[in-house]
Write an enzyme that holds these catalytic residues in place. Structure first.
Site, PDB file in Angstrom:
ATOM      1  N   ASP A   1       0.854  -1.197   0.000  1.00  0.00           N
ATOM      2  CA  ASP A   1       0.000   0.000   0.000  1.00  0.00           C
ATOM      3  C   ASP A   1       0.888   1.246   0.000  1.00  0.00           C
ATOM      4  OD1 ASP A   1      -3.242   0.290   1.064  1.00  0.00           O
ATOM      5  OD2 ASP A   1      -1.989   2.079   0.924  1.00  0.00           O
TER       6      ASP A   1
ATOM      7  N   TYR B   1     -13.830   8.030 -12.668  1.00  0.00           N
ATOM      8  CA  TYR B   1     -13.502   6.860 -11.834  1.00  0.00           C
ATOM      9  C   TYR B   1     -13.893   5.561 -12.542  1.00  0.00           C
ATOM     10  CZ  TYR B   1     -14.326   3.161  -8.387  1.00  0.00           C
ATOM     11  OH  TYR B   1     -14.362   1.945  -7.745  1.00  0.00           O
TER      12      TYR B   1
ATOM     13  N   LYS C   1     -11.631   2.390 -14.010  1.00  0.00           N
ATOM     14  CA  LYS C   1     -11.793   0.984 -13.591  1.00  0.00           C
ATOM     15  C   LYS C   1     -12.140   0.115 -14.803  1.00  0.00           C
ATOM     16  CE  LYS C   1     -11.643  -0.566  -9.953  1.00  0.00           C
ATOM     17  NZ  LYS C   1     -10.531  -1.086  -9.091  1.00  0.00           N
TER      18      LYS C   1
ATOM     19  N   THR D   1     -15.507  -2.868  -9.938  1.00  0.00           N
ATOM     20  CA  THR D   1     -16.746  -2.258  -9.443  1.00  0.00           C
ATOM     21  C   THR D   1     -17.898  -2.437 -10.426  1.00  0.00           C
ATOM     22  OG1 THR D   1     -17.744  -0.104  -8.949  1.00  0.00           O
ATOM     23  CG2 THR D   1     -15.907  -0.071 -10.466  1.00  0.00           C
ATOM     24  N   ASP D   2     -19.119  -2.358  -9.899  1.00  0.00           N
ATOM     25  CA  ASP D   2     -20.295  -2.429 -10.778  1.00  0.00           C
ATOM     26  C   ASP D   2     -20.448  -1.157 -11.620  1.00  0.00           C
ATOM     27  OD1 ASP D   2     -21.083  -0.651  -8.768  1.00  0.00           O
ATOM     28  OD2 ASP D   2     -22.952  -1.692  -8.283  1.00  0.00           O
ATOM     29  N   GLU D   3     -19.713  -0.072 -11.237  1.00  0.00           N
ATOM     30  CA  GLU D   3     -19.880   1.194 -11.966  1.00  0.00           C
ATOM     31  C   GLU D   3     -19.408   1.113 -13.410  1.00  0.00           C
ATOM     32  OE1 GLU D   3     -18.910   4.772  -9.957  1.00  0.00           O
ATOM     33  OE2 GLU D   3     -19.565   4.036  -8.016  1.00  0.00           O
TER      34      GLU D   3
HETATM   35  P1  NAD Z   1     -10.059   2.900  -0.486  1.00  0.00           P
HETATM   36  O1  NAD Z   1      -9.948   4.217  -1.177  1.00  0.00           O
HETATM   37  O2  NAD Z   1     -10.653   2.835   0.864  1.00  0.00           O
HETATM   38  O3  NAD Z   1      -8.609   2.232  -0.379  1.00  0.00           O
HETATM   39  C1  NAD Z   1      -7.702   2.242  -1.446  1.00  0.00           C
HETATM   40  C2  NAD Z   1      -6.335   1.795  -0.925  1.00  0.00           C
HETATM   41  O4  NAD Z   1      -5.428   1.785  -2.036  1.00  0.00           O
HETATM   42  C3  NAD Z   1      -5.757   2.728   0.136  1.00  0.00           C
HETATM   43  O5  NAD Z   1      -5.193   1.983   1.199  1.00  0.00           O
HETATM   44  C4  NAD Z   1      -4.683   3.493  -0.615  1.00  0.00           C
HETATM   45  O6  NAD Z   1      -3.595   3.917   0.207  1.00  0.00           O
HETATM   46  C5  NAD Z   1      -4.229   2.453  -1.646  1.00  0.00           C
HETATM   47  N1  NAD Z   1      -3.648   3.077  -2.848  1.00  0.00           N
HETATM   48  C6  NAD Z   1      -4.180   4.089  -3.587  1.00  0.00           C
HETATM   49  N2  NAD Z   1      -3.341   4.427  -4.576  1.00  0.00           N
HETATM   50  C7  NAD Z   1      -2.272   3.594  -4.485  1.00  0.00           C
HETATM   51  C8  NAD Z   1      -1.077   3.445  -5.239  1.00  0.00           C
HETATM   52  N3  NAD Z   1      -0.807   4.247  -6.290  1.00  0.00           N
HETATM   53  N4  NAD Z   1      -0.199   2.482  -4.885  1.00  0.00           N
HETATM   54  C9  NAD Z   1      -0.458   1.673  -3.820  1.00  0.00           C
HETATM   55  N5  NAD Z   1      -1.549   1.788  -3.044  1.00  0.00           N
HETATM   56  C10 NAD Z   1      -2.455   2.742  -3.377  1.00  0.00           C
HETATM   57  O7  NAD Z   1     -10.824   1.960  -1.508  1.00  0.00           O
HETATM   58  P2  NAD Z   1     -11.899   0.807  -1.228  1.00  0.00           P
HETATM   59  O8  NAD Z   1     -13.237   1.422  -1.131  1.00  0.00           O
HETATM   60  O9  NAD Z   1     -11.410  -0.078  -0.162  1.00  0.00           O
HETATM   61  O10 NAD Z   1     -11.850   0.038  -2.645  1.00  0.00           O
HETATM   62  C11 NAD Z   1     -10.903  -1.002  -2.855  1.00  0.00           C
HETATM   63  C12 NAD Z   1     -11.089  -1.559  -4.249  1.00  0.00           C
HETATM   64  O11 NAD Z   1     -12.407  -2.079  -4.387  1.00  0.00           O
HETATM   65  C13 NAD Z   1     -10.935  -0.511  -5.348  1.00  0.00           C
HETATM   66  O12 NAD Z   1     -10.275  -1.115  -6.425  1.00  0.00           O
HETATM   67  C14 NAD Z   1     -12.366  -0.140  -5.726  1.00  0.00           C
HETATM   68  O13 NAD Z   1     -12.435   0.265  -7.065  1.00  0.00           O
HETATM   69  C15 NAD Z   1     -13.070  -1.454  -5.492  1.00  0.00           C
HETATM   70  N6  NAD Z   1     -14.496  -1.365  -5.124  1.00  0.00           N
HETATM   71  C16 NAD Z   1     -14.901  -0.541  -4.106  1.00  0.00           C
HETATM   72  C17 NAD Z   1     -16.241  -0.531  -3.735  1.00  0.00           C
HETATM   73  C18 NAD Z   1     -16.752   0.327  -2.594  1.00  0.00           C
HETATM   74  O14 NAD Z   1     -17.963   0.401  -2.382  1.00  0.00           O
HETATM   75  N7  NAD Z   1     -15.901   0.974  -1.814  1.00  0.00           N
HETATM   76  C19 NAD Z   1     -17.175  -1.330  -4.416  1.00  0.00           C
HETATM   77  C20 NAD Z   1     -16.715  -2.136  -5.479  1.00  0.00           C
HETATM   78  C21 NAD Z   1     -15.371  -2.153  -5.808  1.00  0.00           C
HETATM   79  O1  DAU Z   2     -20.865   0.913  -6.785  1.00  0.00           O
HETATM   80  C1  DAU Z   2     -19.572   0.693  -6.280  1.00  0.00           C
HETATM   81  C2  DAU Z   2     -18.913   2.012  -5.993  1.00  0.00           C
HETATM   82  O2  DAU Z   2     -19.540   2.536  -4.826  1.00  0.00           O
HETATM   83  C3  DAU Z   2     -17.400   1.890  -5.771  1.00  0.00           C
HETATM   84  O3  DAU Z   2     -16.798   1.440  -6.959  1.00  0.00           O
HETATM   85  C4  DAU Z   2     -16.804   3.239  -5.356  1.00  0.00           C
HETATM   86  O4  DAU Z   2     -15.422   3.086  -5.070  1.00  0.00           O
HETATM   87  C5  DAU Z   2     -17.529   3.709  -4.122  1.00  0.00           C
HETATM   88  O5  DAU Z   2     -17.048   4.992  -3.736  1.00  0.00           O
HETATM   89  C6  DAU Z   2     -19.042   3.774  -4.345  1.00  0.00           C
HETATM   90  O6  DAU Z   2     -19.375   4.827  -5.295  1.00  0.00           O
HETATM   91  P1  DAU Z   2     -20.634   5.811  -5.063  1.00  0.00           P
HETATM   92  O7  DAU Z   2     -20.396   7.036  -5.831  1.00  0.00           O
HETATM   93  O8  DAU Z   2     -21.905   5.079  -5.266  1.00  0.00           O
HETATM   94  O9  DAU Z   2     -20.461   6.060  -3.470  1.00  0.00           O
HETATM   95  P2  DAU Z   2     -20.608   7.384  -2.554  1.00  0.00           P
HETATM   96  O10 DAU Z   2     -20.564   6.921  -1.131  1.00  0.00           O
HETATM   97  O11 DAU Z   2     -19.658   8.454  -2.972  1.00  0.00           O
HETATM   98  O12 DAU Z   2     -22.071   7.877  -2.883  1.00  0.00           O
HETATM   99  C7  DAU Z   2     -23.204   7.054  -2.687  1.00  0.00           C
HETATM  100  C8  DAU Z   2     -24.419   7.823  -3.168  1.00  0.00           C
HETATM  101  O13 DAU Z   2     -24.658   8.929  -2.299  1.00  0.00           O
HETATM  102  C9  DAU Z   2     -24.245   8.412  -4.551  1.00  0.00           C
HETATM  103  O14 DAU Z   2     -25.489   8.343  -5.254  1.00  0.00           O
HETATM  104  C10 DAU Z   2     -23.875   9.872  -4.287  1.00  0.00           C
HETATM  105  C11 DAU Z   2     -24.616  10.176  -2.985  1.00  0.00           C
HETATM  106  N1  DAU Z   2     -23.939  11.161  -2.090  1.00  0.00           N
HETATM  107  C12 DAU Z   2     -22.639  10.947  -1.774  1.00  0.00           C
HETATM  108  C13 DAU Z   2     -21.965  11.831  -0.948  1.00  0.00           C
HETATM  109  C14 DAU Z   2     -20.510  11.614  -0.588  1.00  0.00           C
HETATM  110  C15 DAU Z   2     -24.648  12.240  -1.583  1.00  0.00           C
HETATM  111  O15 DAU Z   2     -25.856  12.395  -1.852  1.00  0.00           O
HETATM  112  N2  DAU Z   2     -23.992  13.110  -0.759  1.00  0.00           N
HETATM  113  C16 DAU Z   2     -22.675  12.965  -0.437  1.00  0.00           C
HETATM  114  O16 DAU Z   2     -22.124  13.830   0.300  1.00  0.00           O
END
Ligand code: NAD
Ligand code: DAU
Length: 351
Positions: A35, A157, A161, A132-134
């Site tokens: 990381d 984003y 991905k 991600t599903d996005e």
């Molecule tokens: P996060 O932002 O919480 O964590 C990302 C981690 O990656 C951090 O620890 C950061 O330090 C590390 N990182 C970032 N850039 C880096 C680099 N250049 N080199 C090495 N390390 C680096 O993210 P998350 O929400 O835990 O997501 C993890 C993975 O899952 C991502 O690939 C994201 O696209 C995917 N994902 C997230 C969600 C969600 O809801 N959060 C859903 C589906 C998929």
């Molecule tokens: O679907 C998977 C994705 O879910 C992951 O790939 C991403 O890494 C993760 O960040 C997440 O993306 P979203 O954009 O869906 O998550 P977020 O928590 O940013 O926002 C969730 C929803 O809430 C979205 O419709 C935007 C809305 N939102 C978000 C924030 C931060 C608000 O209305 N107000 C806010 O301040």
């Protein structure tokens, strides 16, 4: 069987739960958590396992190809679970290039290093890309995302991905790199950085700050408890078929507004406030540019083929999540001080 697994992004939200699960469940595996420790990476997420003999931390940037090649040469990893990424959609709108660098170039760097290290001897090797599903875009007319749904990313984003997913499939096709990909819906749970909806709103409610709802709050997300995602990753890593994609989701759709109301209600109870008190903090702000309307995953493939099921109902998961943030105020205070405060002011001042 002994394995040397490189897990990238293991100090982040989902990565920390994956590292914990693998370190505890598989004492014979050596787990290397790589990381960069960006703003989203926090080693305090994994203090409970940091002293285990099968856990190792490597600080490196996946954009730095030389550093990544050297690590593969030194440690000879036999598989990779790649989670490191820039993950926040709003940040991708202000800084798209960071997403290209880490999510696209970083992924290609890791695959080049794996390919060179494995030198065509691919038996028992695996490059598992967590996505991600996005990448599928936005659902407007009902239906669900299937593994066969055409890619249609709408934000910088999701475009980054999607691009990385394409590179991973291209390396499988061209170089026979053994790969597997999973595409998951929105995760929630402990240790999520409070730029994301649920931890941000829990923290704002606690501090009596406005709850900035984008647009009308009618966007729909499909929420999965993070430990269930980690369990799904364990399943895909061990049982997934090489070259395949698995969608992961909880069949748990909520409009943002309904979800926020659930959080508000639970917070009123936990904080001993009058019912309805926290909802008064809801403030409608300018919508996210290009805001995807609805995501919804069809998770039948992973359920039927690999036997994975979500273990938690949403009501239980959200309760556990709120309790975790309320009981870990120091964690929250640490991550919301300093540069985060500046980010918050600049991101929300103009809305
Ligand atoms: P996060 O932002 O919480 O964590 C990302 C981690 O990656 C951090 O620890 C950061 O330090 C590390 N990182 C970032 N850039 C880096 C680099 N250049 N080199 C090495 N390390 C680096 O993210 P998350 O929400 O835990 O997501 C993890 C993975 O899952 C991502 O690939 C994201 O696209 C995917 N994902 C997230 C969600 C969600 O809801 N959060 C859903 C589906 C998929
Ligand atoms: O679907 C998977 C994705 O879910 C992951 O790939 C991403 O890494 C993760 O960040 C997440 O993306 P979203 O954009 O869906 O998550 P977020 O928590 O940013 O926002 C969730 C929803 O809430 C979205 O419709 C935007 C809305 N939102 C978000 C924030 C931060 C608000 O209305 N107000 C806010 O301040």
């Amino acid at each position: 069987m002994n394995k040397k697994i490189l897990i990238t992004g293991g100090a982040g939200f989902i990565g920390s739960h994956v590292v914990r699960l693998f370190v505890n469940k598989y004492p014979d595996y050596q787990i290397y958590n790589l990381d960069k420790l960006t703003y989203a990476g926090n080693l305090k997420n994994i203090t409970d396992i940091e002293k285990k003999t099968n856990y190792h931390f490597l600080r490196a940037d996946i954009v730095d190809a030389i550093a990544i090649n050297n690590l593969f040469e030194e440690y000879q990893f036999d598989s990779v679970i790649h989670l490191a990424a820039e993950s926040h959609v709003d940040r991708s709108i202000t800084n798209p290039l960071d997403f290209v660098m880490t999510n696209v170039l970083g992924t290609v760097n890791l695959m080049n290093a794996a390919k060179d290290c494995w030198k065509g001897e691919m038996e028992g090797k695996l490059f598992y890309h967590v996505s991600t599903d996005e990448v599928y875009g936005s659902l407007h007319d009902g239906g669900f995302f299937l593994e066969t749904t055409p890619y249609d990313p709408q934000s910088p984003y999701s475009a980054s991905k999607a691009s990385s997913d394409h590179f991973v499939r291209a390396y499988h096709n061209t170089y026979k790199l053994p790969i597997v990909i999973s595409n998951c819906s929105n995760n929630y749970g402990p240790n999520q950085f409070p730029e994301k909806l649920i931890p941000l709103f829990i923290n704002n409610i606690r501090n009596n700050k406005p709850l900035p709802v984008y647009g009308k709050g009618e966007n729909v997300r499909d929420w999965l408890y993070v430990v269930d995602h980690a369990r799904a990753i364990d399943n895909v890593y061990h049982k997934g078929k090489i070259g395949e994609t698995y969608n992961i989701g909880g069949f748990n759709e909520w409009t943002n507004l309904d979800l926020i109301k659930v959080v508000c209600k639970a917070m009123d109870k936990k904080l001993g406030r009058l019912q309805g008190e926290s909802e008064k903090l809801i403030t409608y702000v300018t919508d996210r540019a290009g805001h995807d309307l609805r995501y919804a995953i069809d998770a039948h493939k992973i359920m039927n083929d690999l036997g994975w099921q979500p273990s938690l109902q949403f009501e239980e998961g959200i309760e556990k999540t709120i309790d975790w943030y309320l009981n870990n105020q120091q964690w929250m205070d640490e991550v919301t001080s300093g540069t985060y405060a500046k980010y918050y002011d600049s991101m929300y001042a103009s809305r």
